[in-house]
Design an enzyme around this catalytic site. Structure first.
Site, PDB file in Angstrom:
ATOM      1  N   LYS A   1      13.859 -10.554  -0.086  1.00  0.00           N
ATOM      2  CA  LYS A   1      13.538 -11.791  -0.815  1.00  0.00           C
ATOM      3  C   LYS A   1      14.770 -12.569  -1.266  1.00  0.00           C
ATOM      4  CE  LYS A   1       9.188 -10.054  -1.062  1.00  0.00           C
ATOM      5  NZ  LYS A   1       8.073 -10.465  -0.295  1.00  0.00           N
TER       6      LYS A   1
ATOM      7  N   ASP B   1      12.633   0.665  -4.738  1.00  0.00           N
ATOM      8  CA  ASP B   1      12.291  -0.489  -3.907  1.00  0.00           C
ATOM      9  C   ASP B   1      12.347  -1.714  -4.819  1.00  0.00           C
ATOM     10  OD1 ASP B   1      11.068  -2.573  -2.613  1.00  0.00           O
ATOM     11  OD2 ASP B   1       9.452  -1.365  -1.758  1.00  0.00           O
TER      12      ASP B   1
ATOM     13  N   TYR C   1       3.524  -0.710  -2.566  1.00  0.00           N
ATOM     14  CA  TYR C   1       3.597  -1.153  -1.172  1.00  0.00           C
ATOM     15  C   TYR C   1       5.062  -1.289  -0.809  1.00  0.00           C
ATOM     16  CZ  TYR C   1       3.018  -4.210   2.925  1.00  0.00           C
ATOM     17  OH  TYR C   1       3.054  -4.753   4.187  1.00  0.00           O
TER      18      TYR C   1
HETATM   19  N1  HOZ Z   1       2.923  -8.539   1.240  1.00  0.00           N
HETATM   20  C1  HOZ Z   1       3.347  -9.765   0.671  1.00  0.00           C
HETATM   21  C2  HOZ Z   1       3.203  -9.799  -0.785  1.00  0.00           C
HETATM   22  N2  HOZ Z   1       3.434  -8.593  -1.476  1.00  0.00           N
HETATM   23  C3  HOZ Z   1       2.619 -10.925   1.266  1.00  0.00           C
HETATM   24  C4  HOZ Z   1       3.350 -11.462   2.402  1.00  0.00           C
HETATM   25  C5  HOZ Z   1       2.794 -12.782   2.961  1.00  0.00           C
HETATM   26  O1  HOZ Z   1       1.601 -12.901   3.168  1.00  0.00           O
HETATM   27  O2  HOZ Z   1       3.586 -13.663   3.194  1.00  0.00           O
END
Ligand code: HOZ
Length: 433
Positions: free
Chosen positions: A270, A242, A147
């Protein structure tokens, strides 16, 4: 903290569902992957989250990775407060952007220049635009179950929330936009080679999570990333790592340092914002020189390099650069993993525990997980039961089988031992139910 009692979290969630789609601003946190309804967080400090009903949880989500020092870490709080007193946003350059750029460039040798953006999604989307601009080619290769945010061109066989909800590729994404996105199984080097043979002059880039952390946690097999590096070099394509999750987490230099591979471009997020909204892409100088205004590849943003986010990022990296921090994190992670492994063995549970550095996940299945197909064989109903048994004991895990857990420096020995005891009890309960 029964999920059936009418808690303040329930009341807030009922209200939220009238206001926000699904009651949330990002799908996974709606708890649909585990059933029930989410807890609403009031505040967090150190290793703990506190919900609006007064419950306390040891946090293994850490805002999906960035809170590596623990929540509201004093020097980070102080840096953000100090920065906020000097103004929130200028839409003009600041010294802090130089400072954070220096820190990333010094820590990650493949990064010679960097552009700050506001999220991982922006970083990957921009890095791919840049790769296409640089190579003059259109096709990209991604891996199923990886992802890279929710940009149209990347919503193909995507992990994270798309996997959690079991969604097909998203409506609203025109076929035109994804026709150049080619998807291969993670760890399938031969599959990638086949695509290059079919389209030798058309592939702009491979984008890959060097450790796949959006379908649970899938480690790259020996030689896989090396093969991607070799193939991209051979066919004149770019290799994009990534490292939104792995950057500054599994080492100061991220996965690329740990695995000794030099990508052409890297995406961050992050941790480099210390929990504030930041992303970045960076890499070889000759490629980055194509970004506007020095080059013609356009990408912009008023909040990019925001002074509060830069301050949080600098303060976080200052802590992480202190000697011994990653060794300490590795030690904590190892202690926890050994304890969980013991619990799995003692309870006779069919559970897999992949881990790298301060990232791990529990797959409820017997066989090793190497790609999206094997990840999807994990028993999500068992995971959901386990999740709730953990939450009831005050341990907050990602509410989905298809996400990674994160370990922070704020976890002390007693907390790690407590976690192991809770895992053991939760596995026993899960087996009984
Ligand atoms: N896509 C995020 C984890 N891989 C989650 C983001 C969220 O819900 O804060």
């Amino acid at each position: 903290m029964s999920n059936l009692a009418l808690t303040r979290s329930h009341v807030l969630f009922q209200e939220a569902q009238q206001l926000l789609p699904g009651g949330v601003n990002s799908p996974v946190r709606a708890f649909r992957g585990v059933g029930g309804t989410p807890v609403f967080i009031d505040y967090a400090k150190g290793a703990y989250l506190y919900d609006v009903d007064g419950n306390r949880y040891l946090d293994y989500v850490q805002s999906w990775g960035p809170m590596i020092l623990g929540h509201a870490y004093p020097t980070v709080v102080e840096a953000v407060v100090r920065a906020s007193e000097r103004g929130f946003s200028f839409g003009a350059p600041t010294q802090a952007e130089n400072a954070l750029a220096h820190m990333v460039i010094e820590s990650v040798p493949s990064v010679e220049m960097i552009r700050f953006v506001n999220s991982g999604t922006e970083a990957t989307m921009s890095a791919l635009r840049l790769a296409r601009a640089y190579t003059g080619r259109d096709k990209i290769i991604k891996f199923s179950g990886c992802y890279h945010g929710h940009a149209d061109l990347l919503l193909v066989q995507a992990g994270s929330g798309v996997a959690t909800m079991g969604l097909p590729d998203s409506p609203g994404v025109p076929t035109e936009t994804t026709k150049n996105t080619l998807s291969v199984a993670y760890n399938d080097g031969a599959g990638v080679e086949q695509i290059f043979r079919t389209y030798p002059d058309d592939i702009a880039a491979i984008i890959v999570e060097p450790v796949a952390a959006n379908m649970g946690l899938v480690l790259p097999q020996a030689g896989f990333l090396e093969r991607l590096r070799h193939l991209t070099q051979h066919y004149g394509a770019l290799l994009i790592f990534d490292e939104v999750m792995t950057g500054f987490r599994i080492g100061l230099g991220g996965a690329q340092e740990r695995m000794n591979i030099k990508p052409d471009l890297t995406c961050f997020g992050k941790i480099i914002g210390g929990g504030l909204p930041v992303g970045a892409y960076g890499g070889r100088r000759d490629i980055m020189q194509l970004v506007a205004p020095v080059g013609a590849m356009y990408q912009a943003g008023t909040l990019s390099g925001n002074p509060l986010a830069m301050a949080a990022g600098i303060a976080t990296l200052n802590e992480l650069r202190k000697p011994g921090q990653y060794a300490l994190l590795e030690h904590k992670s190892q202690v926890l993993a050994e304890g969980i492994t013991r619990a799995i063995r003692d309870t006779g549970s069919a559970v897999r525990l992949p881990r790298i550095g301060a990232m791990f996940c529990l797959y409820f299945c017997k066989d090793p997980v190497t790609d999206y197909v094997s990840a999807k064989k994990a028993d999500t109903a068992r995971f959901a039961r386990f999740f709730w048994h953990m939450l009831e004991q005050g341990i907050y895990l990602p509410p989905s089988q298809f996400e990674s857990c994160f370990i922070s420096l704020a976890l002390d020995d007693a907390m790690l031992e407590e976690t192991v005891r809770c895992v053991e009890r939760a596995l026993q309960e899960e087996k009984r139910s």
